[in-house]
Design an enzyme around this catalytic site. Structure first.
Site, PDB file in Angstrom:
ATOM      1  N   ASP A 102      -9.503 -69.355 -18.495  1.00  0.00           N
ATOM      2  CA  ASP A 102      -9.841 -70.447 -18.185  1.00  0.00           C
ATOM      3  C   ASP A 102      -8.721 -71.200 -17.398  1.00  0.00           C
ATOM      4  O   ASP A 102      -7.534 -69.741 -17.112  1.00  0.00           O
ATOM      5  CB  ASP A 102      -9.692 -71.523 -19.270  1.00  0.00           C
ATOM      6  CG  ASP A 102     -10.745 -71.419 -20.401  1.00  0.00           C
ATOM      7  OD1 ASP A 102     -12.096 -70.791 -20.040  1.00  0.00           O
ATOM      8  OD2 ASP A 102     -10.760 -71.939 -21.970  1.00  0.00           O
TER       9      ASP A 102
HETATM   10  N1  URA Z   1     -11.032 -68.840 -25.632  1.00  0.00           N
HETATM   11  C1  URA Z   1     -10.949 -69.426 -24.180  1.00  0.00           C
HETATM   12  O1  URA Z   1     -11.235 -70.572 -25.370  1.00  0.00           O
HETATM   13  N2  URA Z   1     -10.470 -69.573 -22.928  1.00  0.00           N
HETATM   14  C2  URA Z   1     -10.805 -68.605 -22.905  1.00  0.00           C
HETATM   15  O2  URA Z   1      -9.735 -68.262 -21.320  1.00  0.00           O
HETATM   16  C3  URA Z   1     -10.728 -67.492 -23.583  1.00  0.00           C
HETATM   17  C4  URA Z   1     -11.129 -66.989 -24.637  1.00  0.00           C
END
Ligand code: URA
Length: 236
Positions: A102
């Protein structure tokens, strides 16, 4: 990627200067003379300028410490991407991030020109382990931990059991969590499902790769031969 853009990336000159270089018949792609600046360079193809190879190795792979605030994509009209952090000389056509973190997630990200490597590492049947350090809004209770370790029913799927350890001296507010799937927002959704919330997330390992402790956010390095060999083993 366009030939003129690529050569400009490699610092052979401005777009205008490299266009002149190409039209002057001084550039070969895969051994063939190319005079069209818009010629599409495919991953792994040798480019020569004035009879010398234009770049270093054609295939590259980098381990990056992704900073917050950049998106995991190859390009975006508005937002900075992880590819924007690659220095021009290290860039190669076809370079892409394996999997997605993310925008606000930091930590280990693999970038490679090897299309097969990404497919193999992300294949659900390979169950490549990914470990994250998550800072939580509330202390993790034994019940929350047990639920995460049993697997969580989300709207679209039921997760496999996660491995969870609490980081000592954090009042149960920092945990390390290992999952083998890689669904959208998976860690954040799993914590929400147990009535908690992730406030910061960093990936510290993926398969045999570990985030180097001394790597600054936004920095990256080439994989070592050993890391490459280990990746080849797990993704056979
Ligand atoms: N899980 C998440 O919620 N976000 C990420 O970036 C990676 C794994």
């Amino acid at each position: 990627m366009r030939l003129d853009k690529y050569l400009s990336h490699l610092q052979f000159g401005s777009r205008k200067e490299v266009k002149a270089l190409i039209r002057d018949k001084r550039v070969r792609v895969a051994g063939e003379l190319v005079t069209d600046p818009g010629y599409n360079i495919l991953p792994g193809v040798a480019v020569e300028v004035n009879d010398a190879q234009a770049d270093g190795p054609l295939e590259v792979d980098y381990l990056m410490n992704k900073p917050a605030g950049v998106i995991t994509a190859t390009e975006d009209p508005v937002q900075p991407t992880v590819l924007d952090l690659i220095r021009p000389h290290d860039y190669r056509p076809g370079l892409y991030p394996v999997g997605r973190l993310d925008k606000d997630t930091t930590g280990l990200l693999l970038l490679t020109t090897d299309g097969n490597l990404g497919h193999r590492l992300l294949a659900p049947n390979h169950h490549v382990a990914k470990t994250y350090t998550a800072t939580l809004a509330k202390a993790l209770t034994d019940d929350m931990k047990r639920q995460l370790e049993q697997g969580i029913v989300l709207e679209d799927f039921t997760t496999a059991p996660a491995e969870v350890t609490v980081v000592p001296a954090t009042n149960n507010k920092v945990i390390q969590m290992t999952i083998t799937e890689g669904k959208y927002h998976q860690i954040k959704r799993m914590l929400l499902a147990v009535d908690n919330e992730v406030v910061a997330l960093t990936r510290i390992a993926m398969g045999p790769l570990h985030l180097p402790e001394n790597m600054a956010a936004g920095d990256y390095r080439a994989l070592t031969d050993e890391e490459r060999a280990q990746l080849a083993q797990i993704s056979k």
